[in-house]
Design a protein around this motif. Structure first.
Motif, PDB file in Angstrom:
ATOM      1  N   HIS A   1      -1.725  -2.586   6.046  1.00  0.00           N
ATOM      2  CA  HIS A   1      -2.162  -1.603   5.051  1.00  0.00           C
ATOM      3  C   HIS A   1      -3.019  -0.487   5.655  1.00  0.00           C
ATOM      4  O   HIS A   1      -2.801   0.694   5.381  1.00  0.00           O
ATOM      5  CB  HIS A   1      -2.986  -2.277   3.946  1.00  0.00           C
TER       6      HIS A   1
ATOM      7  N   TYR B   1       0.834  -1.213   0.000  1.00  0.00           N
ATOM      8  CA  TYR B   1       0.000   0.000   0.000  1.00  0.00           C
ATOM      9  C   TYR B   1       0.865   1.257   0.000  1.00  0.00           C
ATOM     10  O   TYR B   1       0.460   2.291  -0.513  1.00  0.00           O
ATOM     11  CB  TYR B   1      -0.958  -0.003   1.198  1.00  0.00           C
TER      12      TYR B   1
ATOM     13  N   ASP C   1      -4.435  -9.570   8.220  1.00  0.00           N
ATOM     14  CA  ASP C   1      -4.135  -9.491   6.784  1.00  0.00           C
ATOM     15  C   ASP C   1      -4.150  -8.047   6.271  1.00  0.00           C
ATOM     16  O   ASP C   1      -3.351  -7.685   5.421  1.00  0.00           O
ATOM     17  CB  ASP C   1      -5.174 -10.332   6.017  1.00  0.00           C
TER      18      ASP C   1
ATOM     19  N   GLU D   1     -13.011  -5.262  -0.737  1.00  0.00           N
ATOM     20  CA  GLU D   1     -12.679  -6.143  -1.865  1.00  0.00           C
ATOM     21  C   GLU D   1     -13.912  -6.932  -2.259  1.00  0.00           C
ATOM     22  O   GLU D   1     -14.757  -7.235  -1.407  1.00  0.00           O
ATOM     23  CB  GLU D   1     -11.594  -7.131  -1.456  1.00  0.00           C
TER      24      GLU D   1
HETATM   25  C1  BG6 Z   1      -2.810  -8.215   0.485  1.00  0.00           C
HETATM   26  C2  BG6 Z   1      -3.709  -9.120   1.264  1.00  0.00           C
HETATM   27  O1  BG6 Z   1      -1.766  -7.753   1.299  1.00  0.00           O
HETATM   28  O2  BG6 Z   1      -3.558  -7.110   0.002  1.00  0.00           O
HETATM   29  C3  BG6 Z   1      -4.837  -9.607   0.392  1.00  0.00           C
HETATM   30  O3  BG6 Z   1      -2.960 -10.234   1.742  1.00  0.00           O
HETATM   31  C4  BG6 Z   1      -5.561  -8.455  -0.230  1.00  0.00           C
HETATM   32  O4  BG6 Z   1      -5.743 -10.414   1.122  1.00  0.00           O
HETATM   33  C5  BG6 Z   1      -4.591  -7.494  -0.893  1.00  0.00           C
HETATM   34  O5  BG6 Z   1      -6.442  -8.979  -1.217  1.00  0.00           O
HETATM   35  C6  BG6 Z   1      -5.302  -6.225  -1.333  1.00  0.00           C
HETATM   36  O6  BG6 Z   1      -4.431  -5.453  -2.081  1.00  0.00           O
HETATM   37  P1  BG6 Z   1      -4.983  -4.417  -3.175  1.00  0.00           P
HETATM   38  O7  BG6 Z   1      -3.760  -3.729  -3.681  1.00  0.00           O
HETATM   39  O8  BG6 Z   1      -5.682  -5.239  -4.218  1.00  0.00           O
HETATM   40  O9  BG6 Z   1      -5.937  -3.516  -2.449  1.00  0.00           O
END
Ligand code: BG6
Length: 533
Positions: free
Chosen positions: A275, A214, A270, A251
């Motif tokens: 993030h 992130y 997670d 998500e």
């Molecule tokens: C990852 C997680 O760090 O970030 C995942 O382990 C998640 O579960 C992902 O789907 C989300 O990343 P982004 O960039 O798609 O928001």
């Protein structure tokens, strides 16, 4: 709220992308887990894009390491297939393509077997000698976290972390070694400390680059600039003007093929521990005294130090956890989390977390930070909404307090941009006041998070990597919440797939008189324009 939108005031960032992205120094990129998902989906596309943009030096080689019995050529073919599958737009013209692939080498080794490491070490030294690459070693461990410490030990035992003391011609040739690792960094504070001690036996803190992708996102990096480079924002960035901050990272995917990891981790570990807290830090930090890596990271750490640690009884009040049940998405039925392949049928792992946080310092006293993140939610989006205080009620155009608050929304993904909602007179009326939205969209294609972060690590710039004390303090905050999750002490709320999470999470901001604002992607699709949900 009636939204009369006579056409948004729109603009675009007029940026020249990547001006700060200089060519990387000469080095050998040593990748453990070279046949894995992360390498194929993210790392090869990122390296290839850096190559296309001429950010990789002439003296560069990639050494892939994994168990499969590939040769250099079959490994190159694997990279080619991965790019075709995951990043076809990154494909360069034929000649360049070949030149990139020729930089890739492979060594079949089992990272759990010490006896396999001498072969890795001799190939590293051979490549350095043949290609005239100085001892600049970037180790990337794209593998299960339980292997981080044993691999670090073996790197040391095989002499790979030994930089030698031969004299060098100039500073650019001075040897270095760096380690890049992925999350999760432990599963609580104690295990993170044990892991850190193991890594620190081999690498100095300044040599460890803990990736949080992130922090590589354009708009997360942009938060600092938006705040500190604008007289419009920084003076009002405090509790006197800001009523609340909301961070959503939703998500639409479910657990996918990652049940083995996810069912033990859950959304708190997670997403929130890393993030989401990184975004909280970027939003809440003080301006650094200098634009130096450690000065910036010091300020972020201070936010975590001021974050109110929740006692167990406070967790019940401020945190909601949920798990998705079956539902309908894109017109199709999707199954519940507990029926996903690899998930325990009675699993109590949370796939959704919402929380109310407080930062106990002078700037943020009394301002709730609401966050929510989950899988199988209504939209895929990451967005931060800053809600400003209401205007006084008795203004002549606001006799009944019907004015909507100003909102600043920072769209991190998939849309990249910011929008500001202000109140204005509806054209043609005497004093009808309506909210209008100014949108600023990022229209140039931003570099992928991994591309940016890999290049930073090659340069040794750790600004957008997580320092050890950040990890430690993030766990300190998360651990009591995780404890309250065990034995169902905090109920696991079901929510239907394709929704915004459990109903009780929707109510979280209501206690203080707020509500979750719809995300800008929603508003564009549904024409709601930031009406409360
Ligand atoms: C990852 C997680 O760090 O970030 C995942 O382990 C998640 O579960 C992902 O789907 C989300 O990343 P982004 O960039 O798609 O928001």
């Amino acid at each position: 709220m009636t939204d009369v939108r006579t056409g948004p005031i729109q603009s675009t960032f007029n940026s020249t992308p990547q001006t700060g992205m200089q060519q990387a120094p000469e080095h050998l990129f040593i990748l453990f887990g070279a046949t894995g998902d992360l390498a194929r989906r993210k790392l090869y596309p990122a390296l290839l894009r850096l190559w296309n943009e001429k950010r990789l030096p002439n003296k560069f080689a990639l050494l892939g390491i994994a168990r499969r019995p590939y040769h250099h050529d079959s490994f190159r073919e694997q990279i080619r297939q991965a790019i075709e599958e995951f990043a076809p737009s990154a494909m360069p013209v034929a000649g360049d393509w070949q030149a990139f692939l020729e930089r890739a080498y492979y060594c079949s080794a089992d990272a759990t077997k010490p006896e396999d490491f001498p072969a890795v070490a001799s190939l590293v030294k051979k490549l350095e000698a043949e290609q005239g690459i100085p001892t600049h070693r970037l180790f990337y461990l794209a593998m299960a976290p339980e292997l981080f410490a044993p691999v670090a030990d073996q790197l040391q035992a095989s002499g790979l972390t030994d930089l030698g003391d031969a004299p060098v011609e100039n500073d650019r040739q001075a040897p270095w070694k760096r380690l890049i690792i992925e999350k999760p960094f432990g599963r609580d504070r104690t295990s993170a400390e044990i892991l850190n001690q193991a890594l620190r036996r081999v690498f100095a803190e300044t040599e460890i680059f803990r990736i949080d992708h992130y922090l590589g996102k354009e708009m997360v990096q942009n938060i600092e600039v938006l705040r500190f480079a604008n007289a419009l924002f920084e003076p009002i960035w405090n509790h006197r003007n800001i009523a609340s901050v909301q961070i959503t990272s939703s998500e639409t995917v479910g657990v996918e093929e990652r049940a083995a990891y996810y069912d033990k981790a859950g959304a708190l570990r997670d997403m929130v521990q890393n993030h989401v807290l990184q975004m909280v830090m970027m939003m809440a930090m003080e301006p650094p005294s200098r634009l130096k890596v450690e000065a910036i990271r010091d300020e972020k750490v201070k936010v975590l130090r001021s974050l109110r640690t929740l006692k167990e009884e406070e967790v019940y009040q401020h945190v909601v956890r949920g798990q998705y049940r079956g539902g309908s998405m894109w017109g199709q039925a999707v199954q519940s989390y507990r029926k996903e392949p690899g998930v325990q049928p009675q699993s109590s792992t949370e796939t959704f977390v919402a929380a109310r946080l407080f930062i106990d310092n002078f700037r943020w006293t009394g301002v709730p930070f609401y966050l929510r993140t989950g899988k199988r939610m209504a939209t895929k989006a990451t967005e931060i909404v800053v809600q400003f205080h209401n205007m006084p009620n008795h203004l002549y155009f606001n006799p009944e307090g019907q004015l909507q608050p100003n909102l600043l929304s920072i769209q991190v993904s998939p849309k990249e941009g910011i929008s500001i909602r202000i109140n204005a007179k509806q054209p043609g009326t005497d004093a009808v006041v309506v909210p209008v939205v100014m949108d600023f969209c990022q229209q140039t294609e931003s570099p992928e998070a991994y591309e940016r972060l890999l290049l930073d690590a090659m340069h040794g710039d750790a600004t957008f990597f997580t320092r050890w004390d950040e990890v430690q303090l993030a766990w300190k905050f998360v651990d009591p919440i995780a404890d309250a999750f065990t034995d169902h002490r905090l109920p696991l709320e079901p929510y239907a797939a394709g929704t915004w999470g459990p109903a009780v999470a929707t109510q979280l901001p209501v206690a203080e008189g707020y509500q979750w604002w719809p995300l800008s992607t929603q508003t564009h699709e549904e024409g709601l324009l930031h009406e409360p949900i």
